[in-house]
Design an enzyme around this catalytic site. Structure first.
Site, PDB file in Angstrom:
ATOM      1  N   HIS B 234      25.154  39.799  69.570  1.00 25.47           N
ATOM      2  CA  HIS B 234      25.871  40.698  69.964  1.00 25.47           C
ATOM      3  C   HIS B 234      26.219  41.315  68.922  1.00 25.47           C
ATOM      4  O   HIS B 234      26.449  42.660  69.399  1.00 25.47           O
ATOM      5  CB  HIS B 234      26.738  40.395  71.407  1.00 25.47           C
ATOM      6  CG  HIS B 234      28.521  40.883  71.725  1.00 25.47           C
ATOM      7  ND1 HIS B 234      28.141  41.622  72.147  1.00 25.47           N
ATOM      8  CD2 HIS B 234      29.623  41.444  70.693  1.00 25.47           C
ATOM      9  CE1 HIS B 234      29.258  42.150  73.268  1.00 25.47           C
ATOM     10  NE2 HIS B 234      29.701  42.180  72.089  1.00 25.47           N
ATOM     11  N   GLU B 235      26.783  41.059  67.859  1.00 26.01           N
ATOM     12  CA  GLU B 235      27.798  41.791  67.105  1.00 26.01           C
ATOM     13  C   GLU B 235      25.979  42.772  66.430  1.00 26.01           C
ATOM     14  O   GLU B 235      26.767  43.459  66.001  1.00 26.01           O
ATOM     15  CB  GLU B 235      27.982  40.989  65.495  1.00 26.01           C
ATOM     16  CG  GLU B 235      29.497  40.123  66.605  1.00 26.01           C
ATOM     17  CD  GLU B 235      30.543  40.650  66.992  1.00 26.01           C
ATOM     18  OE1 GLU B 235      30.527  41.880  66.806  1.00 26.01           O
ATOM     19  OE2 GLU B 235      31.227  40.520  68.205  1.00 26.01           O
TER      20      GLU B 235
END
Lengths: 354, 347
Positions: B234-235
């Site tokens: 996600h990051e």
């Protein structure tokens, strides 16, 4: 002439702008600024300033603003490029610190440039204003003194503010006629205490209901997560405090200071000024203006601006100490738009309190 | 009043201020052929010049028209018709016509509303995207370095994780990067940092240059590689899609626009506009989070992790912390996010 040689009889400031007329100018300014991706905003600024200056009359003669759109545009481009370069470079840790120190030295110089530019570009009747302050004075009164008041927990702030107003006013002139300002410190402390009193009063009214809830939940960080409503109540309280407490306190302070500055200012050592704006009236105007503008999504902004300008003019007077026909200009000094654009973008309000 | 004599001679009534003086005199501006002269009532000429050297200021509302002679003499008149007749129309006449309070002004208002909406909805993103594309890579890396230093100085403690836990997270990070398109991977300076961030709980932060910070609490609470892979992916999504930089330019753009377009507003208004903008920019932030979720689930899946790991993370967050109302939040509600991921992986 109507206004000749009637020493002592006060002359009112008059504002002749009309809401409908200004609305059209403002809208056209916006439209042209957007479709030219911001370029026209420099000319829009000039038209705005000209509209408010030219509609302000003292003794039947109006003010004017003389900068050109091109001057403002060039200044803005220089400042924009400067800010972009600085913010990119200053992300490098050590360089950032050096730049910060450099800026600290540059700021007084820029302030003086901005004041000089604004003064030289403003006139009343056919006489230009001027500003002769030196960067050292700006450094002392805009940066050093306010910083030093920190060590008195701001108790000495009124002294620093008076020094700043003295520096700004005493270095201004109309043509060759110098402005002079001095006032006892009492007026500044009264403004300071009135603003503080308002903040404390509103803090009690808006924040106190929450203190109980906060205290009973001390040491329980999960309390907020269990009851999201509590977080909302807290936020509403904080916003209420900012909009009803802090911002109006600024309005109160400025109202008192405006009166003090006007009433302590002389021109050419003979003419005096008088202002009697009332803090509560100004708060009423500011709050109802803000409501009207927000509820109409900005469409009432011109109405709000005209209303405020009218109020200020209606509460400002010049008390002539002799003929107003004898002001004579000096040779215009060379100025650049750089200082002005800096002041414009940073939103530093250093204009004459007119 | 003005009178027009033939084509070349014009007389305009008004008042004159000698150069640099505050005293005004009733006067007449006489234009005769190519010559211009300001004549006082006693018949004397105050100043004169070539007609083309006269600076005729554009018309502005109902304010008196100003004409300035090269020597600084100012001639002022309310007789706009006479000035227009003598000097004809200019580009500013068109601007003045648009500005007048006239039914036609409705068109200007409609155009402004439409243009402002388009600017806010599309223009800002375009400007931000262009600025992101123009930002040199070293500058973005500098943001990472500077931000990391600031975090270390203010809220972060050194990580207390043991070498084994670190190595396991590093391996997951490397495997995810390995599944990225090589070109995308080369465009960023990906690095994994471990910090103890007491205030942030189980969390991870992405900086625009490619630095990902993982909190100790996340690693200790979720040793499960699938969960860590979901969060890290996600990051990485934030970094690849350049959300941080984009948002930075977006908020900068709005601040500049408000300053340039609104100009000198009245007290309180500017503060209200900027506060309102914070709430509006949260919409953008929530959109970015959803995009990063989609990207992350896809990346984790390609790298061979169970994409449901991220769902377990969100379920934990929801059970432990609950959710604030979504319009006040920079992130969508955890429940909604789990739902969206379930839909994406068809579960």
């Amino acid at each position: 002439m109507d206004y000749e040689n009637r020493p002592g009889r006060p002359v009112d400031f008059e504002f002749r702008g009309q809401t409908g007329e200004w609305f059209g100018i403002w809208m056209t300014n916006l439209l042209l600024s957007i479709v030219t991706i911001g370029i026209y905003s420099a000319w829009a600024k000039v038209r705005t300033k000209k509209y408010f200056y030219q509609n302000t009359y003292v003794a039947g003669r109006n003010f004017d603003y003389h900068a050109t759109g091109l001057q403002i545009l060039i200044g803005r481009i220089i400042v924009f490029v400067g800010i972009v370069v600085l913010s990119l470079v200053s992300a490098i840790p050590v360089v950032g610190l050096l730049i910060l120190i450099g800026l600290l030295l540059l700021v007084p110089w820029l302030l003086v440039r901005a004041l000089r530019f604004n003064a030289a570009m403003s006139s009343w009747a056919n006489v230009r204003f001027g500003f002769d302050g030196k960067p050292m004075g700006a450094f002392l009164t805009f940066l050093l003194y306010p910083f030093l008041t920190l060590f008195t927990l701001y108790a000495a702030f009124p002294f620093a503010d008076r020094a700043r107003r003295r520096y700004v006013m005493n270095n201004h002139r109309l043509g060759a006629a110098p402005f002079g300002f001095d006032a006892p410190i009492g007026g500044f402390y009264m403004a300071f205490l009135a603003a503080m009193g308002w903040v404390v009063l509103l803090a009690i009214l808006t924040l106190a209901p929450m203190v109980g809830t906060l205290l009973s939940n001390m040491g329980d960080p999960a309390a907020f997560e269990r009851d999201p409503q509590m977080a909302i109540r807290l936020m509403v309280g904080i916003y209420a405090f900012i909009f009803l407490g802090l911002l109006p306190a600024g309005v109160i302070y400025n109202a008192f200071i405006r009166n003090t500055v006007f009433n302590g200012t002389t021109l050419d050592g003979r003419h005096r000024f008088h202002s009697d704006v009332r803090p509560m009236a100004l708060i009423w105007i500011a709050v109802t203006n803000a409501l009207a503008v927000v509820l109409t999504l900005g469409l009432m902004l011109p109405w709000a601006q005209i209303r405020l300008a009218r109020y200020y003019a209606a509460h400002s007077r010049l008390i002539p100490g002799g003929s107003l026909d004898e002001f004579v200009g000096t040779l215009p000094a060379r100025t650049s738009a750089l200082g002005d654009a800096y002041a414009d973008i940073e939103g530093i309000d250093i204009g004459l309190p007119v | 009043m003005a009178a027009t004599y033939g084509q070349t001679v014009h007389r305009v009534r008004g008042r004159a201020f000698p150069a640099g003086q505050s005293r005004s005199h009733p006067a007449e501006l006489r234009l005769d052929g190519s010559a211009a002269a300001v004549v006082l009532d006693d018949g004397s000429t105050l100043a004169g010049c070539d007609r083309t050297a006269l600076k005729v200021e554009p018309r502005l509302g109902a304010t008196p028209r100003r004409l300035v002679l090269p020597d600084g003499t100012l001639f002022e008149t309310e007789d706009h018709d006479a000035v227009d007749a003598a000097f004809g129309r200019s580009g500013w006449s068109v601007v003045h016509a648009a500005e007048r309070f006239h039914p036609r002004l409705v068109l200007v208002v409609a155009a402004v509303v439409a243009a402002a909406w388009a600017l806010w909805r599309f223009g800002l993103d375009l400007i931000a995207a262009a600025a992101v594309a123009m930002t040199p890579a070293p500058a973005v890396d500098a943001i990472d370095i500077g931000t990391l230093q600031t975090i270390d100085l203010s809220i972060a403690e050194p990580s207390t994780l043991d070498a084994e836990a670190r190595a396991s997270s590093e391996a997951i990070f490397a495997r995810l990067l390995g599944s990225l398109d090589p070109e995308v991977r080369a465009a960023h300076d990906f690095r994994l940092e471990f910090r103890d961030l007491p205030g942030l709980g189980p969390n991870a932060v992405a900086l625009p240059g490619g630095t990902v910070i993982l909190t100790d609490e996340l690693v200790t609470l979720f040793p499960d590689p699938d969960v860590q892979a979901g969060v890290l992916a996600h990051e990485i999504g934030h970094i690849v899609e350049q959300h941080g930089l984009h948002q930075l330019y977006r908020s900068l753009g709005i601040a500049v626009l408000v300053a340039l377009l609104a100009g000198d507003t009245v007290p309180l208004i500017e503060d209200i506009v900027l506060e309102g903008n914070v709430l509006l920019s949260l919409t953008f932030s929530r959109r970015s989070e959803a995009e990063a979720d989609t990207f992350g689930v896809d990346l984790a899946q390609r790298a061979g992790y169970d994409p449901a790991g991220l769902i377990r993370f969100f379920d934990y967050i929801e059970d432990t912390f609950g959710d604030a109302p979504s319009w006040l939040s920079s992130h969508p509600a955890s429940g909604e996010r789990s739902e969206a991921i379930r839909r994406q992986i068809g579960q």
